[in-house]
Scaffold this motif. Structure first.
Motif, short mmCIF file in Angstrom:
data_model
loop_
_atom_site.label_atom_id
_atom_site.label_comp_id
_atom_site.label_asym_id
_atom_site.label_seq_id
_atom_site.Cartn_x
_atom_site.Cartn_y
_atom_site.Cartn_z
N ARG A 1 48.38 43.38 36.45
CA ARG A 1 47.73 42.16 35.95
C ARG A 1 47.63 41.08 37.02
O ARG A 1 46.73 40.25 36.97
CB ARG A 1 48.49 41.61 34.74
CG ARG A 1 48.43 42.52 33.52
CD ARG A 1 49.14 41.89 32.34
NE ARG A 1 49.05 42.73 31.16
CZ ARG A 1 48.05 42.69 30.29
NH1 ARG A 1 47.06 41.84 30.48
NH2 ARG A 1 48.03 43.49 29.24
N VAL A 2 48.56 41.05 37.95
CA VAL A 2 48.54 40.05 39.02
C VAL A 2 48.65 40.77 40.35
O VAL A 2 49.27 41.84 40.44
CB VAL A 2 49.72 39.04 38.85
CG1 VAL A 2 49.51 38.17 37.64
CG2 VAL A 2 51.06 39.78 38.78
N TYR B 1 45.39 40.43 40.73
CA TYR B 1 44.09 40.67 40.11
C TYR B 1 44.20 41.95 39.29
O TYR B 1 45.01 42.83 39.57
CB TYR B 1 42.97 40.79 41.17
CG TYR B 1 43.27 41.77 42.28
CD1 TYR B 1 42.93 43.12 42.15
CD2 TYR B 1 43.89 41.36 43.45
CE1 TYR B 1 43.18 44.02 43.16
CE2 TYR B 1 44.16 42.26 44.47
CZ TYR B 1 43.80 43.58 44.31
OH TYR B 1 44.05 44.48 45.32
N GLY C 1 40.73 42.71 33.41
CA GLY C 1 41.81 41.73 33.30
C GLY C 1 42.00 41.26 31.88
O GLY C 1 43.09 40.87 31.49
N PRO D 1 36.28 45.50 36.59
CA PRO D 1 37.14 44.46 37.16
C PRO D 1 36.71 43.07 36.73
O PRO D 1 37.53 42.19 36.63
CB PRO D 1 36.97 44.66 38.67
CG PRO D 1 36.53 46.07 38.84
CD PRO D 1 35.73 46.38 37.61
N GLN D 2 35.39 42.86 36.49
CA GLN D 2 34.96 41.57 36.02
C GLN D 2 35.09 41.51 34.51
O GLN D 2 35.04 42.51 33.82
CB GLN D 2 33.49 41.31 36.41
CG GLN D 2 33.27 41.27 37.92
CD GLN D 2 33.09 42.65 38.52
OE1 GLN D 2 33.06 43.62 37.79
NE2 GLN D 2 32.99 42.71 39.83
#
Length: 1025
Positions: A76-77, A79, A210, A230-231
């Protein structure tokens, strides 16, 4: 039938989150149906106990399929993304019936060679006759899915982009199943917004988004089932991407291949022997050969026979013969099996009447259930004689007809020239314009004319010496030498004039000697015309023999034979002319070149591979013209590779044509490009008969173009993709549809392939005696014109606008958009150097102490062992290449609108790009564009000037332009030479390296002394006006 994969738990997984743990989830792939479990946070021994359900198609062989179970760590981080934890591939033959399932543990396997994998996964796999119900025995409400669950079942055979409301969702639970725990929720929170479901294919699932689908709903976004990206949002750019397809290539013959079950193959187990890169299309073929003993007419005592073939509502007819009792047609009719509307085929023989209705002479009826099947390379089906029957079935009549009827595919050799039922509206010349054909480019030669000298050149005006030059012409190509600087009767030039000539040589070489009597007037002093095939063909750089040719006095033509005989004296010219066989005649841009062989066949090498292309279909084409008040497109596809051009047949009046035609090329160099273009046929002779004026003015419209570089293809792999057809128009980039292709590149010899990569790109004559840049551009333009003219003379013609579009005839024109695209291409190449420079600056400034210390250690090792420098460099390149292998492209490149700078282009820049040459725009617009180009050129001028200034400063170090600076530099050079001679090189390198890597505490923010000295050096910029 349903396949149920129950994911129970996993043990001893590899930590991947950088904190000694992982947040695993399981993704199961079965025949492109993909489903996943929820994510268990921070647990190396997770427990799911979730069931994933997949559809089993009854028509497919289930036991030969593979179930792929993959474990990932959800990141999650910083990205969103995921890390691979392992996978298991389980054959479906291990699945048991419901009630016989048992818990099994499988050892996780690696997906790549460098994957770090450990642990086990526990599964239960079984086959259920129906979808298992959820824990509440009712279909769960959409909004009762818990926020921590991301589970959605695969949706095979679902309608793409269909909108399903909440009420309709309960009816479709058999297709879309949500399995997992539910939580109570206030029914008032149920929204009325529609929910969209997309059919998930394997290629669509990438890194986890995400924000999951349920999380987006909790934040107020509509709940959608869509590919994870990814977006967090979708844009229209997805339409410009390359898409994977899964066509049924090389399909089996159903029921033995025959219409009603009768055929020459057993059980449909035989594959088609050809066309394995296209979907099989079945056709009913009718070959009408000839007839005999036809009854004559009572009035004319003869007959004008023709044959009409009828199948349902489709009718095809042969040409008619006048006064012939035993006609021969030998014509083939093809009816698509998808459009067969009747169970019988009728073949009528008729007598054409000029005034009254055509008379029936007889007919033959065939039952489609009894028609045999033929598959090449079987021999053609032998035609048979059939006795004609009465129209009403009242017995036999006089006359026989020879006919052959069979069921086949597009691989049949009769397919290209057959009359097709879907093109029944085309008549006249349009019939030839819709057929598929293979074309071969003319064999092109460079004709080199070396003009050496001339003798006894006498001017018409005896008062002054001639200013002589030579003009040579081949067809429409005209070149001339420079004017001889010495005004004499024996001028000398020794200049080369190069032309493009095509076999068979139809033009002649015309050489004239002319005198410049006035800046706007030239007088011809002598002329000679020679056929091109009289000249020698050379294969290398050896010189050919020169010859003297007598010049004919200009004006002595056919009408003046006596004066020619009286002429005892004539000037002559010295020429060396040859046909160059060692060059490759460029008719396309070197950026997209498809053939690099020399003209002479004796210099060709053996092919290194085979390229096979299946042109399947096009989807979503835009209407290109109006027909009967509605938009219509009559599309065909053209492919060009090397000297071979192919053109598919034209599919009439459809926005989704299916060609399914396969072609093969020999490959002599893998670093070449195949070009495919789709066009709209405007030469069909449809409802309105074209006049000669409109027929000549009609041009086939461009729909789009695709380029595929062979070096980007893996050998022996079949690529099935849907390529976007993108066209740049004055109002911006536009997607005209998609072209579906199947491509396979087969290499014949690895040794030959390695040899080709070390071989020069072009034949050696291009390097021994190269042409200038202007010569290459002019010769390429002439070659394109010759190819376009020759292919336009074929039947059916491959028209000039098609050839020019395929060969990129306007690629040399100015475009602000292309200039920007090329500039940013250069910047992207330099970005790695900038990144390395910034990284080295951070190391020198001790931004990361650990990295700087490691760099110091590596530097000391290389100083102490300098023999390790080159091995270390090559090992780094090897490791970087192996690391990047994981991220290699999985599909061929395609037209990229971002790289082309086609989206952010200004409308005026597009209008300038589509402007004619010379410009046809108003003066104020041309003035504005000129000022804009001046501004851009001014910035380029400044950059070029700065580069020149830096170079001149280097020159001034030793040029004594600045005496003091040069004195200081040469004294420094003397001292440096002494110091470097005395001091070992290792010590010098060590001191220099440690100086550049020194701590910021020992650095100054002011420029260094060498930099200050260099910037003070003088340049020649102050001498410019």
């Amino acid at each position: 039938m349903k396949l149920v994969v129950e994911v129970v738990d996993a043990h001893d997984l590899m930590p991947k989150d950088g904190e000694g743990s992982a947040s695993p989830f399981v993704e199961v792939d079965f025949v492109n149906q993909i489903s996943r479990t929820k994510t268990v946070p921070k647990n190396l021994n997770p427990i799911w106990n979730q069931k994933l359900v997949f559809d089993i198609h009854q028509t497919e062989n289930f036991h030969h399929k593979i179930i792929e179970v993959s474990l990932y760590n959800e990141r999650r981080v910083p990205y969103p993304g995921r890390h691979f934890l392992g996978r298991v591939r389980i054959p479906c033959s291990n699945a048991v019936k419901k009630g016989e399932e048992a818990y099994q543990r499988f050892q996780l396997e690696k997906k790549w060679f460098f994957s770090s994998v450990k642990g086990e996964i526990g599964l239960k796999i079984y086959i259920s006759p129906e979808a298992p119900p959820s824990e509440s025995q009712q279909p769960p409400d959409i909004h009762k899915v818990p926020s921590e669950s991301k589970l959605f079942a695969a949706v095979p055979k679902a309608v793409d982009n269909s909108t399903v409301t909440t009420a309709e969702f309960n009816k479709k639970v058999a297709t879309v199943s949500w399995i997992g725990s539910t939580s109570a929720q206030d029914p008032k929170e149920v929204t009325k917004e529609p929910v969209t479901f997309h059919h998930l294919q394997k290629y669509q699932v990438q890194q986890a988004a995400g924000i999951s689908a349920v999380e987006r709903h909790s934040q107020g976004f509509p709940l959608t089932m869509q590919p994870a990206r990814p977006q967090a949002h979708h844009s229209h750019e997805d339409d410009y991407d390359l898409k994977d397809t899964n066509p049924q290539l090389g399909e089996r013959w159903p029921n033995g291949g025959a219409y009603g079950g009768r055929g020459w193959m057993s059980g449909g187990e035989r594959f088609a022997s050809t066309y394995d890169l296209v979907e099989q299309m079945f056709y009913l073929y009718v070959r009408v050969v000839k007839a005999k003993d036809l009854p004559p007419s009572a009035i004319t005592a003869s007959c004008d026979p023709y044959v009409e073939v009828k199948l349902g509502n489709y009718k095809g007819r042969t040409r008619h013969f006048e006064r012939r009792m035993n006609p021969e047609w030998n014509q083939v009719f093809a009816f698509s099996k998808e459009r067969i509307q009747s169970s019988v085929l009728e073949v009528f023989v008729k007598d054409k009447e000029m005034i009254a209705r055509d008379d029936y002479l007889g007919r033959v009826v065939f039952d489609l259930n009894e028609i045999p099947t033929r598959v090449p390379p079987d021999s053609p089906l032998a035609p048979q004689w059939y006795r004609l029957e009465h129209r009403r079935g009242e017995g036999k009549v006089r006359g026989e007809i020879m006919v052959a009827v069979w069921m086949g595919t597009q691989a049949d050799e009769a397919f290209p020239d057959a009359w097709h039922s879907d093109a029944a509206t085309v008549y006249g010349e349009g019939v030839f314009n819709i057929r598929s054909k293979v074309y071969v480019s003319p064999k092109l030669w460079y004709l080199r004319v070396n003009v050496i000298e001339a003798q006894d050149v006498v001017s018409n005006d005896r008062s002054h010496l001639p200013e002589v030059f030579v003009k040579a012409q081949v067809g429409n190509q005209v070149l001339r030498t420079k004017i001889c600087q010495t005004h004499t009767a024996n001028p000398l030039w020794n200049e080369d004039l190069v032309f493009v000539a095509a076999e068979p040589f139809e033009e002649q070489l015309i050489v004239t000697v002319e005198d410049r009597v006035h800046p706007s007037k030239d007088e011809v002093l002598g002329k000679i015309s020679m056929p091109i095939d009289m000249f020698e063909k050379r294969l290398d750089h050896r010189p050919v023999h020169s010859r003297w040719f007598n010049l004919e006095k200009y004006g002595f033509g056919i009408l003046e034979p006596d004066r020619r005989k009286e002429q005892k004296f004539s000037s002559r010219i010295h020429l060396r002319v040859c046909l160059e066989g060692g060059y490759h005649v460029l008719d396309e841009s070197t950026m997209y070149i498809s053939d690099q062989r020399p003209t002479a066949r004796q210099l060709w090498k053996q092919p290194v591979g085979i390229l096979e292309v299946g042109i399947l279909s096009a989807q979503g084409l835009l209407p290109m013209k109006m027909k009967d008040g509605r938009g219509s497109t009559d599309a065909y596809c053209v492919a060009k590779y090397g000297q071979k051009w192919v053109r598919t047949r034209t599919i009439l009046d459809t926005l989704g044509p299916k060609w399914n035609e396969q072609y093969t090329w020999e490959v002599y160099d893998p670093c070449t490009v195949i070009t495919l273009g789709v066009f709209d046929n405007c030469h069909l002779g449809g409802a309105e008969k074209p006049t000669p004026t409109t027929a000549s003015a009609a041009r086939d419209s461009r729909i789009g173009k695709v380029r595929i570089r062979l070096s980007t293809l893996e050998a022996h792999r079949m690529y099935t993709h849907s390529y976007p057809l993108l066209v740049l128009q004055p109002n911006g980039v536009k997607k005209m549809g998609e072209l579906q292709l199947a491509v396979r590149f087969t290499t014949l010899s690895l040794a030959n392939m390695i040899y080709v990569y070390g071989h020069p790109l072009l034949p050696k004559m291009h390097y021994l005696h190269p042409f200038t840049v202007n010569q290459v551009d002019n010769l390429r333009y002439q070659a394109m014109n010759i190819v376009a003219v020759r292919l336009g003379r074929a039947e059916p013609p491959l028209r000039k606008e098609v050839v020019e579009y395929m060969l990129d005839v306007d690629s040399h024109m100015w475009s602000m958009r292309r200039s920007k695209a090329n500039f940013f291409r250069i910047m992207s190449l330099l970005s790695s150097m900038f990144s390395m420079s910034r990284w080295f600056g951070d190391v020198c400034n001790w931004k990361n102490s650990m990295t700087t210390v490691l760099v110091h250690i590596l530097f000391l090792i290389l100083i102490w062992y300098p023999e390790l420098i080159l091995p270390t460099l090559f090992v780094y390149m090897f490791l970087i290449g192996m690391w990047n292998y994981r991220f290699r492209p999985r599909h061929p490149p395609h037209m990229d609108i971002k790289l082309s700078w086609a989206e952010a282009v200004h409308p005026d820049e597009l209008d300038e790009e589509f402007d004619t040459f010379p410009s046809s725009r108003p003066n104020d617009i041309v003035r504005m564009r000129y000022d804009r180009i001046r501004g851009v050129a001014g910035r380029i001028q400044t950059v070029v000037g700065d580069i020149a200034t830096q170079g001149e400063r280097f020159q001034s170090l030793l040029s004594w332009r600045d005496p003091r600076a040069t004195s200081l530099f040469i004294m420094f050079s003397l001292c440096a030479a002494v110091v470097l001679y005395v001091t070992p090189f290792r010590v010098v390198a060590l001191i220099a390296g440690l100086y550049y890597l020194r701590h910021p505490r020992f650095r100054s923010k002011l420029p260094s002394a060498p930099s200050n000295f260099f910037r003070r050096l003088s340049a020649q910029a102050d001498s410019l006006l």
